[in-house]
Scaffold this motif. Structure first.
Motif, PDB file in Angstrom:
ATOM      1  N   ASN A   1      19.145 -34.206  43.282  1.00 13.66           N
ATOM      2  CA  ASN A   1      18.858 -33.059  44.155  1.00 13.66           C
ATOM      3  C   ASN A   1      18.863 -33.477  45.617  1.00 13.66           C
ATOM      4  O   ASN A   1      19.257 -32.709  46.491  1.00 13.66           O
ATOM      5  N   HIS A   2      18.417 -34.709  45.870  1.00 13.74           N
ATOM      6  CA  HIS A   2      18.354 -35.219  47.238  1.00 13.74           C
ATOM      7  C   HIS A   2      19.695 -35.085  47.958  1.00 13.74           C
ATOM      8  O   HIS A   2      19.760 -34.640  49.103  1.00 13.74           O
ATOM      9  N   ILE A   3      20.793 -35.447  47.301  1.00 11.89           N
ATOM     10  CA  ILE A   3      22.101 -35.381  47.976  1.00 11.89           C
ATOM     11  C   ILE A   3      22.548 -33.929  48.101  1.00 11.89           C
ATOM     12  O   ILE A   3      23.138 -33.532  49.111  1.00 11.89           O
ATOM     13  N   LYS A   4      22.202 -33.134  47.091  1.00 12.32           N
ATOM     14  CA  LYS A   4      22.576 -31.707  47.163  1.00 12.32           C
ATOM     15  C   LYS A   4      21.902 -31.051  48.368  1.00 12.32           C
ATOM     16  O   LYS A   4      22.461 -30.149  48.984  1.00 12.32           O
ATOM     17  N   GLU A   5      20.700 -31.533  48.682  1.00 15.45           N
ATOM     18  CA  GLU A   5      19.975 -30.947  49.821  1.00 15.45           C
ATOM     19  C   GLU A   5      20.416 -31.537  51.162  1.00 15.45           C
ATOM     20  O   GLU A   5      19.989 -31.076  52.218  1.00 15.45           O
ATOM     21  N   ASN A   6      21.229 -32.589  51.123  1.00 14.71           N
ATOM     22  CA  ASN A   6      21.630 -33.258  52.372  1.00 14.71           C
ATOM     23  C   ASN A   6      23.143 -33.281  52.569  1.00 14.71           C
ATOM     24  O   ASN A   6      23.668 -34.151  53.277  1.00 14.71           O
ATOM     25  N   LEU A   7      23.827 -32.319  51.989  1.00 16.84           N
ATOM     26  CA  LEU A   7      25.296 -32.317  52.082  1.00 16.84           C
ATOM     27  C   LEU A   7      25.778 -32.200  53.531  1.00 16.84           C
ATOM     28  O   LEU A   7      26.829 -32.727  53.891  1.00 16.84           O
ATOM     29  N   ASN A   8      24.971 -31.550  54.368  1.00 13.90           N
ATOM     30  CA  ASN A   8      25.372 -31.401  55.781  1.00 13.90           C
ATOM     31  C   ASN A   8      25.448 -32.753  56.502  1.00 13.90           C
ATOM     32  O   ASN A   8      26.163 -32.890  57.494  1.00 13.90           O
ATOM     33  N   LEU A   9      24.748 -33.768  55.983  1.00 17.04           N
ATOM     34  CA  LEU A   9      24.744 -35.084  56.648  1.00 17.04           C
ATOM     35  C   LEU A   9      25.970 -35.928  56.299  1.00 17.04           C
ATOM     36  O   LEU A   9      26.207 -36.965  56.917  1.00 17.04           O
ATOM     37  N   ILE A  10      26.726 -35.505  55.276  1.00 18.08           N
ATOM     38  CA  ILE A  10      27.791 -36.409  54.802  1.00 18.08           C
ATOM     39  C   ILE A  10      29.194 -35.893  55.131  1.00 18.08           C
ATOM     40  O   ILE A  10      30.187 -36.511  54.762  1.00 18.08           O
ATOM     41  N   LYS A  11      29.254 -34.773  55.833  1.00 21.45           N
ATOM     42  CA  LYS A  11      30.557 -34.131  56.043  1.00 21.45           C
ATOM     43  C   LYS A  11      31.513 -34.959  56.892  1.00 21.45           C
ATOM     44  O   LYS A  11      32.720 -34.795  56.817  1.00 21.45           O
ATOM     45  N   SER A  12      30.966 -35.868  57.709  1.00 15.89           N
ATOM     46  CA  SER A  12      31.837 -36.679  58.565  1.00 15.89           C
ATOM     47  C   SER A  12      32.422 -37.875  57.809  1.00 15.89           C
ATOM     48  O   SER A  12      33.240 -38.615  58.345  1.00 15.89           O
ATOM     49  N   LYS A  13      32.007 -38.081  56.571  1.00 15.58           N
ATOM     50  CA  LYS A  13      32.491 -39.229  55.784  1.00 15.58           C
ATOM     51  C   LYS A  13      33.672 -38.816  54.912  1.00 15.58           C
ATOM     52  O   LYS A  13      33.863 -37.633  54.621  1.00 15.58           O
ATOM     53  N   HIS A  14      34.429 -39.830  54.456  1.00 10.03           N
ATOM     54  CA  HIS A  14      35.382 -39.571  53.378  1.00 10.03           C
ATOM     55  C   HIS A  14      34.549 -39.599  52.104  1.00 10.03           C
ATOM     56  O   HIS A  14      33.951 -40.635  51.785  1.00 10.03           O
ATOM     57  N   VAL A  15      34.472 -38.488  51.406  1.00  6.53           N
ATOM     58  CA  VAL A  15      33.559 -38.397  50.252  1.00  6.53           C
ATOM     59  C   VAL A  15      34.354 -38.383  48.951  1.00  6.53           C
ATOM     60  O   VAL A  15      35.254 -37.551  48.776  1.00  6.53           O
ATOM     61  N   LEU A  16      34.017 -39.318  48.056  1.00  8.07           N
ATOM     62  CA  LEU A  16      34.523 -39.262  46.686  1.00  8.07           C
ATOM     63  C   LEU A  16      33.373 -38.729  45.837  1.00  8.07           C
ATOM     64  O   LEU A  16      32.363 -39.407  45.640  1.00  8.07           O
ATOM     65  N   ASP A  17      33.546 -37.521  45.354  1.00 10.33           N
ATOM     66  CA  ASP A  17      32.466 -36.823  44.652  1.00 10.33           C
ATOM     67  C   ASP A  17      32.740 -36.846  43.149  1.00 10.33           C
ATOM     68  O   ASP A  17      33.481 -36.012  42.634  1.00 10.33           O
ATOM     69  N   THR A  18      32.137 -37.790  42.441  1.00  9.52           N
ATOM     70  CA  THR A  18      32.405 -37.904  40.991  1.00  9.52           C
ATOM     71  C   THR A  18      31.585 -36.905  40.179  1.00  9.52           C
ATOM     72  O   THR A  18      31.746 -36.825  38.967  1.00  9.52           O
ATOM     73  N   LYS A  19      30.700 -36.169  40.856  1.00  7.60           N
ATOM     74  CA  LYS A  19      29.813 -35.238  40.124  1.00  7.60           C
ATOM     75  C   LYS A  19      30.111 -33.775  40.451  1.00  7.60           C
ATOM     76  O   LYS A  19      29.373 -32.886  40.028  1.00  7.60           O
ATOM     77  N   ASN A  20      31.134 -33.557  41.245  1.00 13.07           N
ATOM     78  CA  ASN A  20      31.556 -32.187  41.577  1.00 13.07           C
ATOM     79  C   ASN A  20      30.411 -31.350  42.158  1.00 13.07           C
ATOM     80  O   ASN A  20      30.158 -30.225  41.700  1.00 13.07           O
ATOM     81  N   ILE A  21      29.733 -31.897  43.165  1.00 11.54           N
ATOM     82  CA  ILE A  21      28.652 -31.117  43.775  1.00 11.54           C
ATOM     83  C   ILE A  21      29.018 -30.640  45.191  1.00 11.54           C
ATOM     84  O   ILE A  21      28.337 -29.794  45.739  1.00 11.54           O
ATOM     85  N   CYS A  22      30.088 -31.223  45.783  1.00 12.16           N
ATOM     86  CA  CYS A  22      30.454 -30.838  47.150  1.00 12.16           C
ATOM     87  C   CYS A  22      31.524 -29.750  47.100  1.00 12.16           C
ATOM     88  O   CYS A  22      32.484 -29.865  46.331  1.00 12.16           O
ATOM     89  N   THR A  23      31.353 -28.730  47.943  1.00 15.10           N
ATOM     90  CA  THR A  23      32.349 -27.649  47.947  1.00 15.10           C
ATOM     91  C   THR A  23      33.164 -27.658  49.237  1.00 15.10           C
ATOM     92  O   THR A  23      34.102 -26.889  49.376  1.00 15.10           O
TER      93      THR A  23
END
Ligand SMILES: NC(=O)c1ccc[n+]([C@@H]2O[C@H](COP(=O)([O-])OP(=O)(O)OC[C@H]3O[C@@H](n4cnc5c(N)ncnc54)[C@H](O)[C@@H]3O)[C@@H](O)[C@H]2O)c1
Length: 406
Positions: free
Chosen positions: A377-399
Motif C-alpha cells: 500500500n505504501h507505494i500505491k500511496e506514493n505513486l506521485n513520487l516515482i513519476k520521474s523514474k523509469h519504472v518497471l512495474d511487475t505488479k501492475n499498480i501504476c497507471t
C-alpha cells in the motif's frame, strides 16, 4: 491446557486465538529471545490486529515458555522445509518437537500437527517415531493433522473465517478436536483421515502455484510479441468459466513456493505439470532481470547502482521475506556479478541484504530505474513520487504513461 509448540507466523496467532477464546494456553518455542520478547509484549512480526489479539490473550492468562508442558493437547506448528537436492520434505523439526512432547505428555494426549506436511509424512516419520519410543498410538497418543490455511496480512480474520480440515485416526477424537477449534473458528470444519488432510493441504497450494504459473507464462508470451497481458487477462476473465490470476515477479513465501516440491519429490514420474509450474514461477526473477537489462540499454544506463528494487517481502503489506522473489532476483544478480543494486522495503526494518535503504526518499534520490517487486500500500500511496523514474512495474499498480510492465 493446550501447549502450542512453535510460535512463528502460524503458531503464535493460533495460540493467541485459543487464549482469547478462553482456553488455557502455553506457547512453547525453543527460541529463548522470542519467548522473552513475547512475555514483554513485543511481537516478532507485523500483522494486522495481532497486537490487540496479543493483549487480549495476555489478559486471559496466556504464558510463553521454552519448556514443553505436561498436558493432554499439543499443537505443533514448526517449520517443514524441503531438502533442496531431493525436493522431499525435511521432517526434522516435526520429529524433534514430537520427541520433546513425548517426553512430558499425559497418557492419552492428542498431538495435532498443524505444520504443512507431504502426504504420507505421518505414516513415514511420525508413527514410527512414536512407536520407537514405546507408545501405543490410539491409546497413549492420539494423532491428528490440522493443516493451516491462513495468509499473512489477513491472518486474524482468516483464523476465524476460513474453513478447516482435521485429519484423525479416530473420528471421535477428530470431532473432539473440532470442538476445540470451534471455540474461535466460525466456518466449516471437516473431519477426515490423516492422509486426506495431508494431501488436500498440499494440493491447495499446488493448485495456486499452477494457476500463477499460467499467468506468468502468458506474461512472457505477451511481452515477447508486445501484447498487454493485463488487458488480455481482463477480457478472458469476462468468460463465465475463466478466472486467470495475475502475473508477477515470482512466487515466494513459506507455502506456495515450497509445498508443490513435496509432490515432485515423492512422485517424480507423475508430476510433469506441477514441476513445470514450479520451474515457470522460479524463472520469473530471471525474466525481471532481462526486463531491467532492456530498460538499462534503452536509456543507456550502465551503472547497476542506479537500479532500485522496491519490496523485499514475498507479498504486499507484510514483512516476511522468506523465499521472496526479490531475494531470488538478488541471487540471480549476484551470479551475474551485478552487485550494488539498491533495495527498499517499508515493512522490512532489519537489514536483510546489502545496499538496503532505510529511507524511501533517499532510496529514490539514488536511482534512475525503479522496479516495483511488491505492491505494498505504501507505494500505491506514493505513486506521485516515482513519476520521474523509469519504472518497471511487475505488479501492475501504476497507471501513468511510460511505465514498463513485466
Ligand atoms: N507462514 C505461513 O503463511 C503458513 C501458512 C500455512 C501453513 N504454514 C505452515 O505452518 C508451519 C509453520 O510455519 P511458520 O511460518 O509458522 O514457521 P516459522 O518459522 O515462522 O515458525 C516456526 C517456529 O517454530 C519454532 N520451533 C522449531 N522447532 C521447534 C521445536 N522443536 N520446539 C519448539 N519450537 C520450535 C521456531 O523457533 C519458530 O519460532 C509450516 O509447516 C508451514 O508450512 C505456514
Amino acid at each position: 491446557m493446550i501447549n502450542i509448540i512453535g510460535l512463528g507466523y502460524i503458531g503464535l496467532p493460533t495460540a493467541l486465538m485459543f487464549a482469547k477464546s478462553g482456553e488455557v494456553v502455553v506457547g512453547t518455542d525453543y527460541n529463548t529471545d522470542l519467548v522473552n520478547s513475547l512475555e514483554k509484549g513485543i511481537l516478532p512480526f507485523e500483522e494486522e490486529g495481532l497486537e490487540e489479539l496479543h493483549q487480549k490473550a495476555l489478559n486471559n492468562g496466556i504464558t510463553f515458555s521454552t519448556e514443553y508442558q505436561k498436558t493432554h493437547t499439543y499443537i505443533l506448528a514448526v517449520p517443514t522445509p524441503y531438502i533442496k537436492e531431493s525436493k522431499k520434505l525435511d521432517p526434522k523439526y516435526v520429529i524433534s518437537a514430537l520427541n520433546s512432547v513425548l517426553d512430558v505428555c499425559d497418557k492419552g494426549a492428542s498431538v495435532i500437527i498443524e505444520s504443512t506436511v507431504s502426504p504420507g509424512t505421518v505414516d513415514k516419520y511420525v508413527r514410527p517415531e512414536i512407536e520407537r519410543r514405546g507408545y501405543v498410538i490410539g491409546e497413549d497418543i492420539h494423532l491428528l493433522h490440522a493443516p493451516e490455511r491462513i495468509i499473512p496480512g489477513n491472518m486474524i480474520y482468516e483464523l476465524e473465517h476460513n474453513s478447516r480440515t482435521i485429519g484423525a485416526d479416530n473420528i471421535e477424537i477428530g470431532e473432539k478436536i473440532k470442538g476445540l477449534y470451534l471455540n474461535f473458528c466460525k466456518a466449516d470444519i471437516v473431519v477426515t483421515d490423516i492422509r486426506s488432510a495431508e494431501m488436500s493441504k498440499v494440493v491447495e497450494n499446488t493448485f495456486r502455484d499452477i494457476n500463477i504459473a499460467f499467468a506468468n507464462e502468458l506474461a512472457k508470451i505477451c511481452q515477447m510479441d508486445n501484447m498487454d497481458v493485463y488487458e488480455i487477462i481482463r477480457i478472458a476473465n469476462m468468460h463465465p468459466r475463466v478466472n486467470i490470476m495475475q502475473p508477477g515477479p515470482g512466487v515466494g513465501g513459506h507455502c506456495i513456493s515450497v509445498d508443490p516440491w513435496f509432490l515432485v519429490g515423492d512422485y517424480p514420474d507423475l508430476t510433469n505439470l506441477i514441476l513445470t509450474a514450479r520451474k515457470i514461477n522460479d524463472s520469473m526473477p530471471k525474466h525481471v532481470l532481462g526486463r531491467i537489462r532492456d530498460i538499462m540499454r534503452e536509456h543507456n544506463i550502465k551503472d547497476i547502482s542506479k537500479v532500485g528494487l522496491y519490496g523485499l517481502a514475498y507479498k504486499e503489506d507484510v514483512d516476511d521475506t522468506r523465499e521472496s522473489p526479490t531475494l531470488q532476483l538478488l541471487e540471480r544478480m549476484d551470479e551475474h556479478l551485478a552487485f550494488g543494486v539498491k533495495v527498499f522495503d517499508p515493512h522490512v526494518k532489519n537489514s536483510v541484504v546489502d545496499y538496503q535503504s532505510a529511507n524511501f526518499e533517499e532510496f529514490l534520490n539514488e536511482i534512475e530505474i525503479l522496479v516495483i517487486m511488491v505492491g505494498h500500500n505504501h507505494i500505491k500511496e506514493n505513486l506521485n513520487l516515482i513519476k520521474s523514474k523509469h519504472v518497471l512495474d511487475t505488479k501492475n499498480i501504476c497507471t501513468f504513461e511510460g511505465v514498463y510492465k513485466l
